[in-house]
Design an enzyme around this catalytic site. Structure first.
Site, short mmCIF file in Angstrom:
data_model
loop_
_atom_site.label_atom_id
_atom_site.label_comp_id
_atom_site.label_asym_id
_atom_site.label_seq_id
_atom_site.Cartn_x
_atom_site.Cartn_y
_atom_site.Cartn_z
N ILE A 12 -7.21 5.58 13.00
CA ILE A 12 -7.75 4.59 13.96
C ILE A 12 -8.22 5.29 15.23
N LYS A 34 -1.77 16.56 17.94
CA LYS A 34 -0.94 17.68 17.48
C LYS A 34 -1.47 18.24 16.15
N SER A 85 3.02 7.34 11.35
CA SER A 85 2.57 5.98 11.06
C SER A 85 2.92 5.44 9.67
N THR A 125 2.05 -2.35 16.70
CA THR A 125 1.80 -2.88 15.35
C THR A 125 2.46 -4.24 15.15
N ASP A 126 1.91 -5.02 14.23
CA ASP A 126 2.54 -6.32 13.91
C ASP A 126 3.91 -6.14 13.26
N GLU A 127 4.19 -4.91 12.77
CA GLU A 127 5.47 -4.69 12.08
C GLU A 127 6.67 -4.83 13.00
N TYR A 153 10.24 3.18 10.88
CA TYR A 153 8.93 3.23 11.54
C TYR A 153 8.78 2.06 12.52
N LYS A 157 8.48 1.93 16.71
CA LYS A 157 7.36 1.32 17.44
C LYS A 157 7.87 0.23 18.39
N LYS A 192 -2.04 5.73 2.34
CA LYS A 192 -1.95 4.29 2.59
C LYS A 192 -2.60 3.51 1.44
N TYR A 210 4.05 -1.35 -5.66
CA TYR A 210 5.48 -1.53 -5.43
C TYR A 210 5.90 -2.91 -5.89
N ARG A 217 -0.36 -8.72 3.28
CA ARG A 217 -0.74 -8.07 4.53
C ARG A 217 -2.00 -8.76 5.05
N ARG A 276 9.58 -0.54 -2.45
CA ARG A 276 9.93 0.11 -1.17
C ARG A 276 11.24 -0.49 -0.68
N HIS A 279 11.38 -3.70 1.95
CA HIS A 279 9.95 -4.05 1.94
C HIS A 279 9.65 -5.40 2.62
P1 NAD Z 1 -2.50 8.23 11.51
O1 NAD Z 1 -1.20 8.64 10.91
O2 NAD Z 1 -3.72 8.22 10.67
O3 NAD Z 1 -2.82 9.14 12.79
C1 NAD Z 1 -1.83 9.52 13.70
C2 NAD Z 1 -2.40 10.68 14.53
O4 NAD Z 1 -1.41 11.03 15.52
C3 NAD Z 1 -2.68 11.95 13.72
O5 NAD Z 1 -3.92 12.49 14.08
C4 NAD Z 1 -1.56 12.90 14.13
O6 NAD Z 1 -1.91 14.27 14.08
C5 NAD Z 1 -1.29 12.44 15.57
N1 NAD Z 1 0.08 12.78 16.01
C6 NAD Z 1 1.24 12.57 15.36
N2 NAD Z 1 2.27 13.06 16.08
C7 NAD Z 1 1.75 13.56 17.23
C8 NAD Z 1 2.31 14.17 18.37
N3 NAD Z 1 3.62 14.40 18.47
N4 NAD Z 1 1.48 14.56 19.38
C9 NAD Z 1 0.13 14.36 19.29
N5 NAD Z 1 -0.45 13.80 18.21
C10 NAD Z 1 0.35 13.39 17.18
O7 NAD Z 1 -2.21 6.80 12.14
P2 NAD Z 1 -3.17 5.52 12.27
O8 NAD Z 1 -3.07 4.72 11.06
O9 NAD Z 1 -4.48 5.97 12.79
O10 NAD Z 1 -2.38 4.73 13.43
C11 NAD Z 1 -2.65 4.99 14.79
C12 NAD Z 1 -1.77 4.10 15.64
O11 NAD Z 1 -2.02 2.74 15.34
C13 NAD Z 1 -0.27 4.31 15.42
O12 NAD Z 1 0.37 4.24 16.65
C14 NAD Z 1 0.13 3.16 14.52
O13 NAD Z 1 1.48 2.81 14.75
C15 NAD Z 1 -0.81 2.07 14.99
N6 NAD Z 1 -1.19 1.05 14.00
C16 NAD Z 1 -1.68 1.40 12.79
C17 NAD Z 1 -2.11 0.41 11.90
C18 NAD Z 1 -2.69 0.76 10.54
O14 NAD Z 1 -2.93 -0.13 9.76
N7 NAD Z 1 -2.94 2.00 10.22
C19 NAD Z 1 -2.03 -0.93 12.27
C20 NAD Z 1 -1.50 -1.25 13.54
C21 NAD Z 1 -1.10 -0.25 14.39
O1 DAU Z 2 0.86 -3.79 9.65
C1 DAU Z 2 0.46 -2.66 10.36
C2 DAU Z 2 0.99 -1.43 9.65
O2 DAU Z 2 0.23 -1.29 8.46
C3 DAU Z 2 0.90 -0.17 10.50
O3 DAU Z 2 1.74 -0.30 11.61
C4 DAU Z 2 1.30 1.06 9.69
O4 DAU Z 2 1.11 2.24 10.46
C5 DAU Z 2 0.43 1.13 8.45
O5 DAU Z 2 0.83 2.22 7.64
C6 DAU Z 2 0.54 -0.17 7.65
O6 DAU Z 2 1.86 -0.33 7.09
P1 DAU Z 2 2.09 -0.91 5.61
O7 DAU Z 2 3.41 -0.47 5.12
O8 DAU Z 2 1.78 -2.36 5.54
O9 DAU Z 2 0.87 -0.15 4.85
P2 DAU Z 2 0.81 0.66 3.46
O10 DAU Z 2 -0.62 1.00 3.24
O11 DAU Z 2 1.81 1.76 3.40
O12 DAU Z 2 1.24 -0.45 2.41
C7 DAU Z 2 0.55 -1.69 2.33
C8 DAU Z 2 1.25 -2.53 1.26
O13 DAU Z 2 1.03 -1.92 -0.02
C9 DAU Z 2 2.76 -2.60 1.42
O14 DAU Z 2 3.21 -3.89 1.04
C10 DAU Z 2 3.31 -1.56 0.45
C11 DAU Z 2 2.27 -1.56 -0.66
N1 DAU Z 2 2.06 -0.26 -1.35
C12 DAU Z 2 1.79 0.82 -0.58
C13 DAU Z 2 1.60 2.06 -1.16
C14 DAU Z 2 1.31 3.28 -0.30
C15 DAU Z 2 2.08 -0.19 -2.73
O15 DAU Z 2 2.30 -1.20 -3.43
N2 DAU Z 2 1.88 1.03 -3.32
C16 DAU Z 2 1.64 2.16 -2.59
O16 DAU Z 2 1.49 3.25 -3.19
#
Ligand code: NAD
Ligand code: DAU
Length: 344
Positions: A12, A34, A85, A125-127, A153, A157, A192, A210, A217, A276, A279
């Site tokens: 993101i 990092k 994340s 995050t909504d989590e 996780y 957060k 993911k 899973y 979601r 998971r 879950h």
């Molecule tokens: P991501 O795992 O793809 O990216 C995380 C980034 O942070 C990476 O580039 C990593 O190198 C960097 N990082 C990790 N530890 C670090 C440290 N100690 N110092 C500096 N950089 C560091 O994550 P994402 O999915 O892009 O999520 C970004 C943010 O959004 C997170 O805070 C996550 O909690 C939040 N978020 C994610 C989602 C989602 O669906 N992916 C939804 C809601 C909120």
């Molecule tokens: O809701 C926001 C969150 O969404 C963010 O804060 C997190 O950083 C982000 O990783 C994400 O968390 P989830 O656990 O919802 O996402 P994930 O993609 O890991 O899993 C989505 C759903 O799919 C969850 O119900 C678990 C399931 N899953 C996931 C994986 C990786 C499977 O069934 N099989 C899989 O292999």
């Protein structure tokens, strides 16, 4: 304005770097990352050719280095995306989650106080709200829903969110927090759900769902999330929390089947594996506040966003193939091999 984007080499954060460079050409964007397993400099290739962009490789937990960078750069705004994340990794090894997500946030806020940052925005995050039951579709997370976390996780957060609010109240740090639902789109790490299923389906590998796959979601296209954060840092009210979500609830199994259909593959690839631990059943955001106060609405419909995303992974095979051939392979085997064997 000079904006620090931490974690900008991740999914993101990188999309936000591009959103800002494209939509606010007058602003300077500094990315600090990092480069953990989830950070990828290749993702930022196009940004490096923009004179308004600068990159630091640094750890948000390294107080001395962070203060040195803040002193040198004099940021106006800090947007903290940097985090561990992935929920599944937090179940295996919680410690790094507490360190990066809580201590790292504290270090950034201390530096923001010391060097008079005008806005510290925490990407949450909504989590943090825990989950909702499947049989109560009338329930949604609002900004006043109590925090009630399920995984290491989400707990890390939530811990950071509490600390952000404490820094606002105690020290008057001008903070905002956004809590978004699940994002999808370009540059998402293939651990993911959506990119993992696309990559595995393309390689005719098992698609590990899973449990029954009935968990829900609320999916949002990543650019819509970036737009919401952009509005919050420019027009949002200091001290406030904003929920971000697209009213787009889907069951995991339906997403997997949709990807299979789009890629013309067989549903025989689906393997229901051990669930998971802890879950969460359902996430669903009520985005009324950000809509009413800042006029934000999601623009990309899931039907269009998922096609764009699948196309992006088809067109950028080298990007994700490089990832899945490296350290990620060990993670994948450890996390899935036994569970897939057991499920057969
Ligand atoms: P991501 O795992 O793809 O990216 C995380 C980034 O942070 C990476 O580039 C990593 O190198 C960097 N990082 C990790 N530890 C670090 C440290 N100690 N110092 C500096 N950089 C560091 O994550 P994402 O999915 O892009 O999520 C970004 C943010 O959004 C997170 O805070 C996550 O909690 C939040 N978020 C994610 C989602 C989602 O669906 N992916 C939804 C809601 C909120
Ligand atoms: O809701 C926001 C969150 O969404 C963010 O804060 C997190 O950083 C982000 O990783 C994400 O968390 P989830 O656990 O919802 O996402 P994930 O993609 O890991 O899993 C989505 C759903 O799919 C969850 O119900 C678990 C399931 N899953 C996931 C994986 C990786 C499977 O069934 N099989 C899989 O292999």
């Amino acid at each position: 304005m000079k904006i620090l984007v931490t974690g900008g080499a991740g999914f993101i954060g990188a999309n936000f770097v591009y959103y800002e460079l494209n939509n606010h050409r007058e602003d300077e964007i500094v990315c600090l990352d990092k480069l953990t397993y989830a950070g990828n400099l290749e993702t930022l290739t196009a940004a490096f050719s923009n004179p308004k962009f600068k990159f630091y490789k640094a750890d948000i937990c390294d107080r001395e280095e962070i203060e040195r960078i803040f002193d040198a750069e004099k940021f106006d705004v800090v947007v903290n995306f940097a985090a561990e994340s992935h929920v599944d990794r937090s179940i295996e090894n919680p410690e790094i989650f507490l360190k990066t997500n809580i201590i790292g946030t504290q270090v950034l806020m201390d530096a923001s106080r010391k060097f008079n940052v005008k806005r510290f925005h925490q990407v949450s995050t909504d989590e943090v709200y825990g989950d909702l039951p499947l049989d109560r579709p009338d329930l949604f997370f609002t900004e006043s829903t109590p925090l009630k976390t399920s995984s290491p996780y989400s707990s890390s957060k939530a811990g950071a969110d509490l600390l952000v609010n404490a820094y606002h109240r105690t020290y008057g740090l001008p903070t905002t927090i956004s809590r978004c639902s699940n994002n999808y789109g370009p540059y998402q790490f293939p651990e993911k759900l959506i990119p993992l299923m696309i990559a595995n389906a393309l390689e005719n590998k098992p698609l590990p769902v899973y449990g029954e796959g009935i968990n829900v979601r609320d999916w949002l296209y990543v650019e819509d999330h970036c737009k919401a954060i952009d509005l919050i840092i420019r027009k949002g009210k200091v001290g406030e929390v904003y929920n971000i979500g697209g009213h787009n609830e889907m069951r995991n199994i339906d997403i997997v089947k949709l990807i299979i259909k789009e890629l013309n593959k067989s549903e025989d690839l689906i393997v229901h594996i051990e669930d998971r631990k802890g879950h969460d059943m359902r996430y669903a955001i009520d985005p009324t506040k950000i809509h009413n106060e800042l006029g934000w609405l999601p623009e990309t419909k899931f039907a269009d966003g998922i096609i764009k995303t699948i196309k992006w992974y088809l067109d950028n095979k080298v990007w994700w193939e490089n990832i899945i051939s490296g350290e990620y392979k060990n993670y994948y085997d450890k996390a899935y091999k036994e569970r897939i064997e057991k499920a057969k």
